[in-house]
Enzyme design. Structure first.
Site, mmCIF file in Angstrom:
data_model
loop_
_atom_site.group_PDB
_atom_site.id
_atom_site.type_symbol
_atom_site.label_atom_id
_atom_site.label_comp_id
_atom_site.label_asym_id
_atom_site.label_seq_id
_atom_site.Cartn_x
_atom_site.Cartn_y
_atom_site.Cartn_z
ATOM 1 C CG ASP A 66 5.165 2.089 -8.308
ATOM 2 O OD1 ASP A 66 4.247 1.340 -7.929
ATOM 3 O OD2 ASP A 66 5.947 1.809 -9.234
ATOM 4 C CD GLU A 67 0.227 0.520 -10.154
ATOM 5 O OE1 GLU A 67 -0.704 0.783 -10.957
ATOM 6 O OE2 GLU A 67 0.996 -0.444 -10.287
ATOM 7 C CG ASP B 24 2.351 3.660 -12.856
ATOM 8 O OD1 ASP B 24 3.071 3.544 -11.849
ATOM 9 O OD2 ASP B 24 2.263 2.782 -13.730
#
Length: 405
Positions: free
Chosen positions: A115-116, A21
């Site tokens: 983003d993860e 993350d």
């Protein structure tokens, strides 16, 4: 349950799942261009009555600011924060690079957002080492290549890995050994469980259940009686049971963008300007993904929240903003909403296929080099010079006449 670093190593032998993350992703990317703001409260988001927080540095989060919060509230909580409007193309470019790092390690990558992602590194151990060593390598490569940080949870399944990455934020690495899952989970607040929203949490608190350990001791039949089908799901999570595999990313079935106006709009020219901007963004995403699509649709939401969609299937698949924009304008005109107040508009391209498999039939006298090549050149210019470079579609005039651009 040991953080990796200068201390001893946790036993990760039964922990093939990583959850990576990025830390305050949008804000961190913005600080690459604004290093003078490091260590200060920064909020990324659109201002205005309907603006929301997209990302905030940890300095801003200390004031209670968080993602999805109305911008007006965020500015009241942290009036000295620097507000930066979002630059989605910039974030998308960094996200693609980060995902490339993940896929260089294992093909078993399941992006959850820009983003993860979850990674199953079980098949990479012989080549790259233990899961915790692979996690450390990922953090190092992301920092070295992009100048931003990420947090990584290493565990036996997806649920525990995601909780671990959350626990070690920012810029951390946490391994939860397979035989330490219960010890890790049970002290956590019950809201940490997937599926526990505000209403479910209120029901559990009314039953005297405040921690995951409390919930683990409640009979499944009681949970099902109070919560329905979700009761059995929560009971399994409370003991760290999550059988879901990491599912490698599959190609998008459609690519689209939409925008909510800061105030309702009934000006057709303003609507078309927004359709142009959205068409450019969709076309750029199509080209970046190596896909083209035949069906163009528009989404039009009125001020009373009534939503109207219109679509058209083209003769040939496209990834050209000019063609997507022209079709979007025709669909908008056909919807008969010229003077209706709109709250939101969106553009989407569906019926996708790999760009290399879509042969294009030229019309008599049509040049082979045209808008597609021009827009591809502008993609390169934007990657090199930034998102403020002008796209060729920005020079297009809508069917109804000129626009003030």
């Amino acid at each position: 349950m040991l953080p990796q670093g200068g201390g001893g190593l946790a036993d990760d032998s039964g922990c093939p799942i990583l959850h990576v993350d990025m830390d305050a992703f949008f804000a961190s990317v913005e600080l690459l261009d604004r290093p003078e703001l490091r260590g200060l409260p920064v909020i990324v988001g659109a201002t205005g009555a309907r603006g929301v927080v997209l990302s905030a540095t940890y300095e801003a989060r200390r004031f209670g600011v968080h993602s999805a919060m109305p911008m007006t509230r965020a500015m009241r909580l942290c009036p000295r924060a620097t507000i930066i409007p979002p630059s989605h193309r910039k974030y998308a470019a960094v996200s693609r690079g980060v995902m490339e790092i993940f896929r260089s390690i294992t093909p078993e990558v399941e992006p959850v957002a820009s983003d993860e992602a979850f990674l199953d590194v079980g098949g990479a151990r012989r080549r790259l080492g233990s899961p915790s060593a692979i996690a450390a390598m990922i953090r190092e490569q992301v920092a070295e290549r992009f100048g931003i940080t990420c947090s990584v949870g290493v565990a036996s399944n997806k649920f525990v890995a995601k909780l671990a990455s959350r626990q070690c934020k920012p810029d951390g690495l946490l391994v939860v050994p397979a035989d330490g899952v219960v010890e890790f989970l049970h002290p956590l607040p019950v809201a940490a469980l997937w599926g526990v929203g505000e209403r479910t949490e209120q029901v559990l608190i009314r039953l005297g259940i405040r921690t995951v350990g409390d919930l683990a001791q409640v009979p499944v039949s009681t949970l099902q009686r109070e919560l329905g089908a979700v009761g059995a799901h929560l009971a399994a999570l409370a003991w760290g049971r999550d059988e879901r595999p990491v599912v490698a990313h599959t190609p998008d079935k459609s690519i689209g963008n939409e925008e909510t106006f800061p105030f309702d709009v009934d000006d057709p020219e303003a609507i078309r300007r927004e359709l142009l901007r959205l068409s450019e963004r969709v076309a750029a995403r199509l080209r970046a993904s190596g896909q083209v699509g035949r069906t163009v649709s528009v989404k039009l939401r009125r001020s009373d929240f009534t939503t109207i969609t219109r679509s058209r299937t083209l003769r040939e698949a496209t990834d050209v903003a000019k063609e997507i924009f022209a079709t979007s304008c025709e669909l908008f005109a056909a919807a008969g909403l010229d003077r209706v107040r709109l709250r939101l508009v969106g553009v989407r391209v569906e019926n996708l296929r790999p760009a290399g498999t879509a042969a294009r039939q030229l019309s008599l006298g049509e040049r082979e080099t045209g808008w597609r090549e021009a827009e591809q050149a502008m993609d390169k210019a934007i990657r090199r010079f930034g998102p403020d470079a002008v796209r060729p579609a920005s020079l297009v005039r809508p069917p109804s006449g000129p626009m003030d651009l």
